[in-house]
Scaffold this motif. Sequence first.
Motif, PDB file in Angstrom:
ATOM      1  N   LYS A 121       0.827  -1.208   0.000  1.00 41.16           N
ATOM      2  CA  LYS A 121       0.000   0.000   0.000  1.00 41.16           C
ATOM      3  C   LYS A 121       0.862   1.260   0.000  1.00 41.16           C
ATOM      4  O   LYS A 121       0.677   2.187   0.788  1.00 41.16           O
ATOM      5  CB  LYS A 121      -0.966   0.007   1.184  1.00 41.16           C
ATOM      6  CG  LYS A 121      -1.960  -1.151   1.129  1.00 41.16           C
ATOM      7  CD  LYS A 121      -2.991  -1.086   2.240  1.00 41.16           C
ATOM      8  CE  LYS A 121      -3.977  -2.241   2.117  1.00 41.16           C
ATOM      9  NZ  LYS A 121      -5.009  -2.211   3.177  1.00 41.16           N
ATOM     10  N   GLU A 145      -3.829   4.747  -4.964  1.00 41.91           N
ATOM     11  CA  GLU A 145      -3.517   4.791  -3.544  1.00 41.91           C
ATOM     12  C   GLU A 145      -4.190   3.684  -2.736  1.00 41.91           C
ATOM     13  O   GLU A 145      -5.148   3.048  -3.177  1.00 41.91           O
ATOM     14  CB  GLU A 145      -3.907   6.156  -2.980  1.00 41.91           C
ATOM     15  CG  GLU A 145      -3.102   7.304  -3.587  1.00 41.91           C
ATOM     16  CD  GLU A 145      -3.442   8.633  -2.966  1.00 41.91           C
ATOM     17  OE1 GLU A 145      -4.629   9.019  -3.010  1.00 41.91           O
ATOM     18  OE2 GLU A 145      -2.523   9.270  -2.408  1.00 41.91           O
ATOM     19  N   ARG A 146      -3.611   3.459  -1.536  1.00 40.73           N
ATOM     20  CA  ARG A 146      -4.132   2.506  -0.547  1.00 40.73           C
ATOM     21  C   ARG A 146      -4.223   1.087  -1.098  1.00 40.73           C
ATOM     22  O   ARG A 146      -5.139   0.332  -0.772  1.00 40.73           O
ATOM     23  CB  ARG A 146      -5.493   2.965  -0.005  1.00 40.73           C
ATOM     24  CG  ARG A 146      -5.422   4.282   0.770  1.00 40.73           C
ATOM     25  CD  ARG A 146      -6.776   4.661   1.317  1.00 40.73           C
ATOM     26  NE  ARG A 146      -7.709   4.991   0.255  1.00 40.73           N
ATOM     27  CZ  ARG A 146      -7.766   6.171  -0.351  1.00 40.73           C
ATOM     28  NH1 ARG A 146      -6.938   7.153   0.009  1.00 40.73           N
ATOM     29  NH2 ARG A 146      -8.643   6.392  -1.317  1.00 40.73           N
ATOM     30  N   GLY A 147      -3.272   0.736  -1.935  1.00 41.25           N
ATOM     31  CA  GLY A 147      -3.232  -0.617  -2.463  1.00 41.25           C
ATOM     32  C   GLY A 147      -4.320  -0.935  -3.464  1.00 41.25           C
ATOM     33  O   GLY A 147      -4.616  -2.109  -3.714  1.00 41.25           O
TER      34      GLY A 147
END
Length: 247
Positions: A121, A145-147
């Motif tokens: 992430k 973003e955020r994986g």
Amino acid sequence: MAIDRRHFMTGVLAAAALPATALRAASGSPEPRLYAGTPLATNRLARSFAAVDLALPPIKVSDGARKVSLASLTGKIRIVTLWAEWCAPCLVEARDFAELRKRFANADFDIVAVLTGSIAKLDHAGAVARLQKAGAGDLPVLVEERGGNQIMRRLALDPAVPQAKFGTLPCTLLVDRDGRVRGRARGAPITVDAKGADRSSPGRAARVPRELTQAEKAALLDGTVRSAWASPAGDAFVTALRDGLPR
């Protein structure tokens, strides 16, 4: 949707764990070759691209300063490489793409790396740091973003593998000035000694897809392995791309 790490890691690395004769996409793919019947049909890299016609999705990505839409990549012909930090072949290619960008990028042509499916992430700063460590720090990067893995799921799925859920990385896209994907290639054109690969049919994918071992990943990332992008074929193909993509 949550990612099953075992399925994710094995499935997306399968195309990269092939002998040198097995270029990016499996030859059984139903997608027509982008440059079939053209002078580029004999180019090792050009012939690995399937002809597609897809709009870049309006998925938000970070450029480090702000969030932008992936669909905003217009106005230039671009090579867009989809990568993730766990994908050693992605990082090998990134080094070579960074070198090509230094020599060939101009007002009409560019190369951009898009992080998607990051298990760690990574944010934009983390993605830049990972590329710098791999020797590709000069390559512009956009980050889902955020994986997030929506870009990979939208653009890197293989129609020849209908059961696949997340797609194959690395995945390289040829994007025209209108932001449409005109060509797509999966996997990496590098030499990996894949045990279990079917060597009896050059140019075909391994019959026993598997995840790369840690030793193989380390060998790829030690700085000595190069992809076909760092070859005369890479130079010739990128030179041709600057002159325009098929419409």
